[in-house]
Design an enzyme around this catalytic site. Structure first.
Site, PDB file in Angstrom:
ATOM      1  N   ALA A 191       0.846  -1.187   0.000  1.00 47.54           N
ATOM      2  CA  ALA A 191       0.000   0.000   0.000  1.00 47.54           C
ATOM      3  C   ALA A 191       0.886   1.244   0.000  1.00 47.54           C
ATOM      4  O   ALA A 191       1.782   1.362   0.834  1.00 47.54           O
ATOM      5  CB  ALA A 191      -0.907  -0.002   1.226  1.00 47.54           C
ATOM      6  N   PRO A 192       0.645   2.180  -0.918  1.00 48.50           N
ATOM      7  CA  PRO A 192       1.488   3.375  -0.988  1.00 48.50           C
ATOM      8  C   PRO A 192       0.945   4.510  -0.132  1.00 48.50           C
ATOM      9  O   PRO A 192      -0.257   4.588   0.153  1.00 48.50           O
ATOM     10  CB  PRO A 192       1.404   3.744  -2.472  1.00 48.50           C
ATOM     11  CG  PRO A 192       0.008   3.344  -2.858  1.00 48.50           C
ATOM     12  CD  PRO A 192      -0.312   2.109  -2.048  1.00 48.50           C
TER      13      PRO A 192
ATOM     14  N   ALA B 261      -3.045   8.238   0.876  1.00 48.69           N
ATOM     15  CA  ALA B 261      -2.718   6.834   1.113  1.00 48.69           C
ATOM     16  C   ALA B 261      -3.786   5.923   0.528  1.00 48.69           C
ATOM     17  O   ALA B 261      -4.936   6.320   0.341  1.00 48.69           O
ATOM     18  CB  ALA B 261      -2.564   6.558   2.611  1.00 48.69           C
ATOM     19  N   HIS B 262      -3.349   4.689   0.257  1.00 48.68           N
ATOM     20  CA  HIS B 262      -4.247   3.647  -0.263  1.00 48.68           C
ATOM     21  C   HIS B 262      -4.057   2.409   0.613  1.00 48.68           C
ATOM     22  O   HIS B 262      -2.994   1.791   0.617  1.00 48.68           O
ATOM     23  CB  HIS B 262      -3.887   3.335  -1.718  1.00 48.68           C
ATOM     24  CG  HIS B 262      -4.869   2.431  -2.405  1.00 48.68           C
ATOM     25  ND1 HIS B 262      -5.120   1.143  -1.989  1.00 48.68           N
ATOM     26  CD2 HIS B 262      -5.674   2.626  -3.486  1.00 48.68           C
ATOM     27  CE1 HIS B 262      -6.027   0.586  -2.784  1.00 48.68           C
ATOM     28  NE2 HIS B 262      -6.389   1.468  -3.692  1.00 48.68           N
ATOM     29  N   ASN B 263      -5.115   2.036   1.359  1.00 49.16           N
ATOM     30  CA  ASN B 263      -5.065   0.850   2.222  1.00 49.16           C
ATOM     31  C   ASN B 263      -5.175  -0.426   1.414  1.00 49.16           C
ATOM     32  O   ASN B 263      -5.517  -0.419   0.226  1.00 49.16           O
ATOM     33  CB  ASN B 263      -6.210   0.887   3.224  1.00 49.16           C
ATOM     34  CG  ASN B 263      -5.750   1.401   4.587  1.00 49.16           C
ATOM     35  OD1 ASN B 263      -6.501   2.029   5.292  1.00 49.16           O
ATOM     36  ND2 ASN B 263      -4.518   1.139   4.954  1.00 49.16           N
TER      37      ASN B 263
END
Length: 1007
Positions: A822-823, A841-843
């Site tokens: 995740a980034p 953010a991306h979970n």
């Protein structure tokens, strides 16, 4: 010798007629069928047959062919009777034409006979199954008929021996296919835009195709007359000369004296067996001396453009099929379309190879490959995928034919291939990182499909009409001067197709992966702010310079240098440096890697061309490239595919395998891998260098043109308002499978967003098209851009766009022991003089609860570590509002010491906006229309006065709700997006059907 009475009766019963009369009868009967239907239909049912689903008389005043022949009695029945009577002469003419054209040395007449039969049967299909009977089958059979006309007409032209008849056929065939272009245009105007009167204009061109089709077949009469072909029914008698009445003689057309001669010598016994016995030593072909240079230069440009077209078709396949994989979040079955590139296996059959290598065969392959750029007209993503797959079948066969040329021609083909690749990359650089003729692009999204197709038709016609020997056209003799090139020395032929196929496939994928877009290598080195490396949109031209220099090297460097292990070592070190280092050092390594790849194109292609197993070698090459496509994708997307974890974060292994494959073409002492030296004429070398210079200058001019002249500025600096949004944009592909950059830009611009986080944005992979999703918004609206972790960081991608200067930014790979990485981007923005932390953010997915928990803790740590400084969190968090631990919501809000944008909004799942240290004044949720599968969420904030902080952060102070009219007009979101107004382009405020507004708490200091 006397004869019996029975023999006299048989001789008297014999009937001899000229075959030309049969062709004339066929022409008259065809015209009678169509014209009778037209005249009777206009006389009895005029207003009915001109009426269509859009308009009727007087807007529409001329009937279409389908309405005329298929809707009403008696014209329909009379037409069908006459067409049925015409079937006998049609099949007879087919057989007679085959009889005239057949030769022992060519399979083209056999192919034409088969195509002619299919063409005739499909004609009967759309004639007797009318649009009123079954509209779909009527259209399918009519399209089949038109498609069959392509190989039928141009194949017949190639098989025609008489020059006058050939020119007549060429004229009518060109008119036929040029008429299709305006016909399709007016059909789209009628069908898509529903413009009254467009169908009448369409009908004129539709009728012109009928007339031209009949005229083309009528030319057979002259061919039969020239051969003095006769048909005898009964028992024929001998004439005085002893010849049978059924006989023909074709006179060969002697070449003119005004020709250029070129020396061609077979390089092996195998190659010489493919040369017709009447071709030895000196080949002659017509080429007017006074226009020699001009025609050569134009032909060179046409070949480069066709190479550009081939690269465009090849790179469009993966991005077209991945639409389905994204929606399925797994193996969707569309991946099977990668097998369309395995079509070179058919070249293992000599008859197919002979046809594909002929001038007519190459022309047909080029035309069939146009189904890819034409696919932009299709609305269904599945139909576009089928069209692109079909185009790749034809294109890969054509590529193989060109790349398996003799040593005398492979150098030229390699240079053209490299120039086409450079032109493809340049076209993306100039068109916001999208190839302008991809089928996912149309006029609304920056496509230049019509121009691209028109130029392709010009280039294809040039290839077809070149004045060279058709049987050796693939050697491009028109670019060889006897005084420039000595006869090539014999070259050994290899049979290890496994090694050669793997090497070529590794090279094809490596070119596709790294140099089909100038910013891909930059994205590998990107680390954020402050800037320590190149910017993708401003420094892409440097990559083009590397490509240009690399392609220039084979025009003067020795073959021994370019095929030596030392030179491979240079490329391997560059690849390793690109992977291991960042910023300018990493990009410099990538720059050298791009130079290396372009410079060894002739070495790799000439090595593969040595293998005698053409079909197996090139089929394996494209299979290898397809397997690399899958492996490269699985380094990120492993969570959705069986066994994908094997490739997790294994980009280094994939890259090592690529280099190992490429290594096999170099001159290693222990391997028999030496490729034959290539030869380029002085003319081709001059053309190449000039074009490289032009393309390099154009790339620099494009960069200068795109260079921002003004720094980005926030929309409302006076009241210090900040509008921030979060949007998961599904890799820039909308629900219809089209590029969505411009549609995203329009909504972001209308909402006047100062800061926005975009997720699922890492497109610098072959399956996403090697694109830059930010390019349109950056250049048209003006933003500072942080691309987030690059493709070598194995994430779905995150992007930060900001109107405010980015002071610094840090890229994070959030803890992901089970799912994909995740980034996150942690940036500090200068908002009106106040440093504000923005986290994008991306979970992970719902299937990996431990990943989500660990990722939430890390994000909470990042936000709490900068307490009490202002923070805006824009992210994709897989949780329900107020969900208890270990769900991410409670962890992030409480441990991160931030507030939810609106805690009473229970109808959320993935997108969240959190904040701290600012006054929130509005919150809106905007429907996505058909851009993606996720809405756009927006929060509006006011910064406290510089030097002060938020005075009251209690729940009561935060939730002083207000009506829009209670707020200053500068705080209002656009009025036209209210659902009762109708929304804009399918977007409107939903869930609450209005933005939510909030008053400032008492005592707030904002100015």
């Amino acid at each position: 010798m006397s004869s019996s009475p029975g023999q006299h009766e048989a001789r008297r019963a014999a009937l001899t007629i000229s075959a030309a009369r049969l062709a004339v009868f066929h022409t008259y009967l065809s015209f009678a069928a169509f014209l009778s239907a037209l005249f009777i239909g206009c006389a009895l049912h005029y207003k009915k047959i001109v009426k269509n689903g859009v308009a009727g008389y007087p807007q529409e005043w001329f009937p279409s062919v389908s309405a005329t022949i298929g809707d009403w009695y008696p014209e329909r029945n009379i037409f069908q009777i006459l067409i049925a009577l015409n079937s006998g002469p049609r099949f007879a003419i087919l057989l007679l034409q085959y009889y005239l054209q057949r030769t022992a040395s060519s399979a083209l007449p056999n192919l034409l006979l088969g195509v002619g039969i299919v063409r005739t049967l499909s004609c009967g299909g759309w004639v007797f199954i009318t649009s009123s009977d079954d509209h779909d089958w009527h259209d399918i059979l009519m399209i089949t008929y038109i498609v069959c006309n392509l190989p039928w007409m141009y194949g017949s032209i190639s098989a025609t021996k008489d020059a006058t008849i050939r020119e007549r056929r060429k004229l009518v065939a060109n008119m036929f296919f040029f008429a299709i272009v305006p016909m399709v245009y007016f059909f789209i105007q009628h069908k898509v835009y529903r413009i009254p009167g467009a169908y009448t204009r369409y009908s004129f061109f539709e009728w012109s195709l009928i007339v031209l089709d009949i005229f083309y077949d009528s030319i057979t009469r002259y061919e039969f007359e020239a051969a003095d072909l006769q048909i005898t029914i009964g028992t024929p008698g001998d004439d005085k000369s002893g010849h049978q009445p059924i006989a023909h003689e074709i006179k060969e057309i002697a070449p003119s004296d005004d020709v250029i001669s070129s020396f061609v010598q077979p390089t092996s016994s195998e190659n010489s067996s493919n040369v017709p016995p009447n071709i030895t030593g000196t080949m002659k072909f017509k080429l007017p001396v006074h226009s020699q240079s001009l025609s050569h230069g134009f032909a060179f440009l046409c070949d480069v453009y066709l190479s550009y077209l081939n690269w465009s078709i090849f790179t469009s396949l993966t991005i077209t099929l991945f639409y389905f994989s994204v929606w399925e979040l797994g193996v969707a079955g569309s991946e099977a379309s990668l097998l369309s590139t395995l079509s070179p296996i058919f070249l293992g059959f000599s008859i197919f190879r002979d046809i594909a290598s002929s001038r007519a065969g190459r022309t047909i392959l080029h035309v069939l490959s146009l189904t890819s750029p034409l696919a932009y007209l299709l609305r269904s993503p599945l139909h576009r995928l089928l069209a692109v797959s079909f185009a790749n079948i034809a294109m890969c066969i054509g590529w193989t034919v060109e790349w398996s040329a003799t040593p005398a021609a492979i150098g030229y083909q390699a240079i053209v291939t490299g120039l086409g690749l450079l032109l493809s990359s340049l076209s993306k650089h100039a068109n916001h990182s999208n190839n302008p003729i991809w089928p996912i692009i149309d006029e609304r999204s920056g496509g230049y499909n019509k121009i691209g197709i028109a130029l392709a038709l010009v280039a294809i016609y040039n290839v077809y009409s070149r004045k060279s020997n058709p049987s050796l056209d693939h050697e491009l003799l028109s670019f060889t001067d006897k005084k420039d090139v000595a006869p090539p020395s014999p070259t050994p032929v290899r049979t290890n197709w496994l090694k050669d196929g793997f090497a070529l496939g590794s090279f094809i994928f490596t070119l596709h992966c790294f140099v089909t877009d100038p910013s891909t290598i930059i994205s590998w080195s990107w680390t954020g702010y402050p800037l320590r490396g190149p910017l993708p949109h401003l420094h892409g031209s440097l990559t083009h310079v590397a490509q240009a220099v690399g392609l220039l090297i084979p025009t003067f460097a020795s073959h021994r240098l370019l095929s030596s292990p030392i030179f491979f070592g240079y490329g391997a070190i560059s690849a390793a440096g690109m992977y291991l280092y960042k910023d300018w050092l990493g990009y410099f390594a990538g720059w050298n890697f791009a130079l290396f790849l372009m410079s060894v194109i002739p070495t790799v292609l000439s090595s593969a061309a040595m293998n005698r197993h053409i079909g197996k070698t090139y089929c394996l090459a494209f299979l290898t490239a397809a397997l690399y496509d899958v492996a490269n994708t699985f380094t990120v997307a492993y969570a959705f595919v069986p066994g994908g974890e094997v490739f997790r974060e294994r980009t280094n292994y994939v890259l090592a395998a690529q280099m190992l494959g490429i290594a096999m073409v170099f001159r290693w002492p222990i391997l028999n891998t030496s490729a034959p030296p290539i030869s380029l004429t002085r003319r081709v070398t001059t053309y190449t260098r000039n074009m490289i210079a032009v393309l390099s200058v154009v790339s620099l001019l494009v960069t200068i043109y795109r260079w921002p002249v003004e720094a980005p500025a926030p929309y409302r600096p006076g009241p210090r308002i900040v509008r921030a949004g979060i949007w998961t944009v599904h890799f820039g592909i909308d629900n219809e499978g089209r590029d969505s950059q411009r549609r995203m830009r329009d909504l972001i611009k209308d909402m006047e967003l100062d800061v926005i986080g975009l997720l699922e944005t890492d497109l610098h992979r072959v399956v996403y098209g090697n694109r830059d999703l930010t390019r349109v918004m950056l250049e048209d609206i003006g933003f500072h851009v942080d691309l987030g972790p690059g493709p070598n960081q194995h994430t779905w991608g995150a992007v930060l766009l900001s109107k405010f200067p980015i002071i610094n930014s840090t890229h994070h790979l959030l803890p992901s022991p089970h799912g994909e990485l995740a980034p996150a981007i942690h940036a500090v923005l200068d908002m009106y003089g106040t440093p504000v932390h923005v986290v994008v953010a991306h979970n992970g997915q719902e299937e990996t609860p431990l990943d989500r928990e660990l990722q939430a803790k890390e994000l909470a740590r990042i936000m709490s570590s900068v307490y009490p400084e202002p923070v805006i969190f824009l992210g994709y968090v897989v949780t329900k509002p107020h969900a208890a631990r270990p769900a991410p919501y409670d962890i992030m809000v409480n441990d991160g010491r931030v507030h939810d944008i609106d805690k009473d909004d229970w109808d959320r799942w993935c997108e969240y906006i959190f904040y701290r240290g600012l006054y929130r004044t509005a919150y809106a949720r905007v429907s996505r229309s058909t851009i993606t599968d996720t809405e756009l969420q927006i929060g509006q904030f006011i910064l406290p006065k510089h030097g002060t902080t938020v005075t009251n952060e209690s729940t009561e102070a935060q939730y002083l709700r207000a009506w829009k009219e209670e707020m200053p007009a500068g705080h209002w979101f656009p009025q036209e997006y209210y659902p009762e107004v109708g929304g804009v382009r399918g977007h409107f405020y939903h869930v609450f059907n209005t933005p939510l507004y909030y008053k400032l708490p008492e005592g707030a200091v904002v100015s």
